[in-house]
Design an enzyme around this catalytic site. Structure first.
Site, mmCIF file in Angstrom:
data_model
loop_
_atom_site.group_PDB
_atom_site.id
_atom_site.type_symbol
_atom_site.label_atom_id
_atom_site.label_comp_id
_atom_site.label_asym_id
_atom_site.label_seq_id
_atom_site.Cartn_x
_atom_site.Cartn_y
_atom_site.Cartn_z
ATOM 1 N N ASP A 15 0.873 -1.169 0.000
ATOM 2 C CA ASP A 15 0.000 0.000 0.000
ATOM 3 C C ASP A 15 0.920 1.231 0.000
ATOM 4 O OD1 ASP A 15 -2.448 1.543 0.410
ATOM 5 O OD2 ASP A 15 -1.722 1.825 2.457
ATOM 6 N N ASP A 17 -0.103 5.247 0.938
ATOM 7 C CA ASP A 17 -0.324 6.215 2.024
ATOM 8 C C ASP A 17 -0.443 5.499 3.363
ATOM 9 O OD1 ASP A 17 -0.804 8.833 0.495
ATOM 10 O OD2 ASP A 17 -2.201 7.464 -0.490
ATOM 11 N N ASP A 177 -1.614 -0.835 5.970
ATOM 12 C CA ASP A 177 -1.797 -0.215 7.284
ATOM 13 C C ASP A 177 -3.239 -0.213 7.751
ATOM 14 O OD1 ASP A 177 -2.388 1.779 5.214
ATOM 15 O OD2 ASP A 177 -2.596 3.193 6.867
#
Length: 228
Positions: A15, A17, A177
């Site tokens: 991922d 961001d 995240d």
């Protein structure tokens, strides 16, 4: 001493961001400049940080809601486009690569892994951010949702990103995240390493990944733990 290329044939999908890059300062900076156009107060980083992974629309709605005003295109026509234009102009003013990311990427590549990005951030914005932070050379492919046929939490996003990077979806590990990432990994049938410092307001025990790390220094140990 040469490094054993023991990850040949494996792909690590990241991922963006909150996983590779702390991009919240620039996204929230753009949000606050948009609010200022309507004489609305800025939102603090603490109240909007967890929304970064959900896109510009979520940030705009949150900002207007915090100011006691509803937002939609009828209320503020063209605001979404202005948001994107402003963000592109300031995409890496304050955004930084998380500590330990680059050494980890270099080590994974030296061990033979293919690296790619699977993000719900638009591909053009993702490419611009990654280029601005000098990370482009590390990735075989960068897949925003518009570069594949489905967005996370669909596992199809991961599968197609890995395929476009030249990898095998059956030999892949996802790194993220948020629950968007862990759900996508589960749907794709691949292990998931979660970074505990990203953009999520869900308790880490509820994120659903296979292992959580607090720094990229621990990435390779986590990788060894989740790989069959």
């Amino acid at each position: 001493m040469s490094i054993e290329r023991d990850l040949e044939g494996w792909t690590i999908a990241f991922d963006l961001d909150g996983t590779l890059v702390d991009s919240a300062p620039d996204l929230i900076g753009t949000l606050n400049r948009m609010l200022a156009q309507y004489e609305l107060p800025p939102v603090p980083m603490s109240s909007a940080r967890h929304l970064v992974g959900h896109g510009a629309m979520a940030l705009l709605r949150h900002g207007f809601m915090e100011a006691g005003a509803a937002w939609d295109e009828a209320h503020a026509p063209g605001l979404f486009e202005r948001f994107i234009e402003d963000y592109l102009a300031h995409i890496a003013d304050e955004s930084t690569v998380f500590d330990g990311v680059v050494p980890a990427l270099e080590r994974l590549a030296a061990r033979g892994a293919i690296l790619c990005v699977a993000t719900n951030k638009r591909t053009d914005l993702s490419v611009a951010l990654i280029e601005a932070l000098d990370l482009t050379k590390h990735f075989a492919f960068i897949a925003g949702p518009d570069a594949v046929s489905a967005r996370k939490p669909s596992g199809t996003h991961i599968h197609e990103a890995v395929q476009k990077a030249g990898g095998d979806p059956a030999r892949c590990v996802m790194v993220g995240d948020s629950t968007t990432d862990t759900k996508a990994a589960k749907d794709a049938g691949v292990p998931c390493i979660v970074v505990g410092f990203g953009y999520n307001d869900v308790p880490r025990s509820e994120l659903g990944g296979d292992v959580v790390i607090d720094h990229y220094d621990g990435f390779e140990a986590a990788l060894a733990e989740v790989m069959p």
